[in-house]
Design a protein around this motif. Structure first.
Motif, PDB file in Angstrom:
ATOM      1  N   ASN A 118       0.758  -1.145   0.059  1.00 37.08           N
ATOM      2  CA  ASN A 118       0.110  -0.115  -0.066  1.00 37.08           C
ATOM      3  C   ASN A 118       0.805   1.282  -0.100  1.00 37.08           C
ATOM      4  O   ASN A 118       1.776   1.646   1.106  1.00 37.08           O
ATOM      5  N   ALA A 119       0.816   2.080  -1.285  1.00 37.26           N
ATOM      6  CA  ALA A 119       1.697   3.042  -1.368  1.00 37.26           C
ATOM      7  C   ALA A 119       1.679   4.085  -0.119  1.00 37.26           C
ATOM      8  O   ALA A 119       2.651   4.549   0.293  1.00 37.26           O
ATOM      9  N   VAL A 121       0.447   4.274   2.991  1.00 38.07           N
ATOM     10  CA  VAL A 121       0.675   3.538   4.463  1.00 38.07           C
ATOM     11  C   VAL A 121       2.375   3.330   4.480  1.00 38.07           C
ATOM     12  O   VAL A 121       2.974   3.560   5.411  1.00 38.07           O
ATOM     13  N   CYS A 122       2.614   2.797   3.315  1.00 32.46           N
ATOM     14  CA  CYS A 122       4.221   2.105   3.350  1.00 32.46           C
ATOM     15  C   CYS A 122       5.068   3.602   3.354  1.00 32.46           C
ATOM     16  O   CYS A 122       6.279   3.813   4.153  1.00 32.46           O
ATOM     17  N   TYR A 123       4.547   4.622   2.690  1.00 34.33           N
ATOM     18  CA  TYR A 123       5.449   6.033   2.633  1.00 34.33           C
ATOM     19  C   TYR A 123       5.479   6.498   3.944  1.00 34.33           C
ATOM     20  O   TYR A 123       6.668   6.862   4.494  1.00 34.33           O
ATOM     21  N   LEU A 124       4.551   6.587   4.569  1.00 33.23           N
ATOM     22  CA  LEU A 124       4.490   6.978   6.051  1.00 33.23           C
ATOM     23  C   LEU A 124       5.319   5.990   7.188  1.00 33.23           C
ATOM     24  O   LEU A 124       6.357   6.808   7.779  1.00 33.23           O
ATOM     25  N   LEU A 125       5.319   4.531   7.133  1.00 35.47           N
ATOM     26  CA  LEU A 125       6.065   3.903   7.675  1.00 35.47           C
ATOM     27  C   LEU A 125       7.710   4.051   7.253  1.00 35.47           C
ATOM     28  O   LEU A 125       8.572   4.065   8.315  1.00 35.47           O
ATOM     29  N   GLU A 126       7.874   4.182   6.161  1.00 37.07           N
ATOM     30  CA  GLU A 126       9.242   3.969   5.720  1.00 37.07           C
ATOM     31  C   GLU A 126       9.964   5.580   6.074  1.00 37.07           C
ATOM     32  O   GLU A 126      10.974   5.672   6.231  1.00 37.07           O
ATOM     33  N   VAL A 127       9.409   6.560   5.319  1.00 41.80           N
ATOM     34  CA  VAL A 127       9.962   7.958   5.198  1.00 41.80           C
ATOM     35  C   VAL A 127      10.042   8.357   6.661  1.00 41.80           C
ATOM     36  O   VAL A 127      11.002   9.056   7.064  1.00 41.80           O
ATOM     37  N   TYR A 128       9.082   8.148   7.674  1.00 40.60           N
ATOM     38  CA  TYR A 128       9.275   8.465   8.856  1.00 40.60           C
ATOM     39  C   TYR A 128      10.082   7.543   9.870  1.00 40.60           C
ATOM     40  O   TYR A 128      10.138   7.777  10.877  1.00 40.60           O
ATOM     41  N   GLY A 129      10.838   6.413   9.406  1.00 43.25           N
ATOM     42  CA  GLY A 129      11.674   5.567   9.868  1.00 43.25           C
ATOM     43  C   GLY A 129      11.000   4.694  10.881  1.00 43.25           C
ATOM     44  O   GLY A 129      11.590   3.925  11.627  1.00 43.25           O
TER      45      GLY A 129
END
Length: 399
Positions: A118-119, A121-129
């Motif tokens: 899921n682009a 949700v994964c963006y938030l999880l990845e970019v914010y560490g």
């Protein structure tokens, strides 16, 4: 940073919120899977395609490195599922098990920045560490512009593959990735890119998308009125080209087939386009494969698409039809290191009649690339071999 995270979370669409709970459920399951599959590689292009660099890398690994634990994620209802189902293990894109394998994998590999369960949700999880993983970006095409959404601060990707020396240096200098994280390996799909146009008489017309039309927002109207697609400059200019009487007469006289195949981001508007010649095909996805069209065509007409790089790689003639240059720069991509007029691999035209005239002239000259553009091609590309997949594979192995 926490406040900014929650602000962004509040803007995540309701349909994506459920994926946060799926992620939470998949996390302990993946911990178990990691014990058994310590070096799983998960590869994908986008949800419904197996045609890009991810597919070719997956195919290469399954044929040459069977010892590597690797899976491919795709929507099993996609027509492209048939291309990968017999190559090796496949997981349903966006499913619970996709989340499990995404969290299990030692390397997540894609030709798309959004290549994940899921682009949003994964963006938030990845970019914010919150989620730390190793993501490898194979790229969808050679980068020419300053694409801020691919800057390191907006992706936190671990490896970023490039093809050309100028592209490589530009991304190293401008995109903010740590030293050594940018690799010059070549596009995997180039291993299957060779000219099959001998004996054919075919022109490929491939305009790219327009962000303000394809993904409408309130800001889109600052560019132009997009209330009706048929009222946009994009539609009017391309449709008038397809209905050009001089072009139609020329195609019939020379017995040339013209294939009009807009970017997949504009395919939802395809039914609006018309042509006045039986020699013109309005091509729909997935009935046509982009790479096969590139290989079998003698001449390419595009606007700003990086697909021109693939065609130029084959040393075949091309044209740029740029009727909305200022709008494109303002509403989509700001200029990078590449100037279409100074560095491009064909003539830049701003008017329909100029495009038609150039098509006729190139045909009269045997559909060969002029020496000026051949020289630019030779200077631009770092590799001209069939080892792109191998270079990508070895670079990923070194992580």
């Amino acid at each position: 940073m926490g406040q900014s995270f929650w602000q962004k979370l509040q803007r995540v669409k309701a349909k994506d919120i459920g994926n946060i709970f799926v992620f939470a459920l998949a996390l302990p399951v993946s911990a178990v899977y990691k014990r058994k599959r310590k070096d799983l590689w998960l590869i994908c292009d986008n949800e419904n395609e197996a045609r890009d660099n991810g597919y070719w890398l997956f195919k290469y690994i399954r044929e040459h490195h069977k010892e590597q634990d690797v899976m491919y994620a795709i929507n099993k209802k996609s027509p492209d599922y048939a291309r990968v189902k017999d190559l090796g293990p496949v997981v349903q894109y966006g499913s619970f098990m996709h989340w499990v394998y995404y969290l299990t994998a030692s390397k997540n590999i894609s030709s798309q920045k959004e290549g994940k369960p899921n682009a949003a949700v994964c963006y938030l999880l990845e970019v914010y560490g919150i989620l730390k993983n190793r993501r490898i970006f194979l790229q969808h095409g050679i980068i020419m512009n300053n694409l801020e959404f691919l800057h390191y601060k907006n992706t936190k990707m671990r490896m970023f593959m490039c093809t050309a020396e100028r592209e490589f240096q530009y991304i190293k200098e401008k995109f903010g990735y740590p030293d050594g994280w940018i690799q010059k390996t070549g596009l995997c799909r180039f291993d299957n890119l060779f000219d099959t146009s001998q004996g054919k008489r075919q022109i490929l017309v491939m305009p790219t998308w327009r962000n303000w039309i394809s993904i409408p927002t309130t800001g889109s109207y600052a560019q132009e009125d997009i209330t009706e697609f048929t009222g946009t400059k994009y539609f009017q200019c391309w449709n008038e080209f397809l209905c050009d009487k001089e072009l139609a007469a020329f195609l019939e006289k020379e017995n040339i087939r013209l294939v009009f195949y807009p970017h997949r981001g504009m395919q939802k508007f395809i039914q609006n386009f018309q042509a006045q010649s039986t020699h013109i095909v309005i091509a729909k996805w997935p009935e046509y494969d982009v790479q096969e069209l590139l290989k079998e065509s003698n001449l390419l007409v595009t606007d700003y698409s990086s697909i021109a790089m693939d065609f130029a790689y084959l040393r075949k003639p091309l044209l740029y039809y740029q009727f909305d240059y200022e709008m494109f720069r303002k509403g989509q991509y700001s200029e990078g290191y590449f100037s279409y007029k100074e560095d491009g691999f064909g003539k830049v035209c701003e008017k329909e009649q100029d495009v038609v005239r150039e098509i006729k002239q190139i045909t009269e000259n045997g559909m060969t690339m002029p020496n000026l553009y051949q020289q630019r091609v030779d200077e631009f590309f770092s590799y001209r071999d069939k080892n792109n997949c191998e270079r990508n594979y070895k670079a990923i192995c070194k992580l």
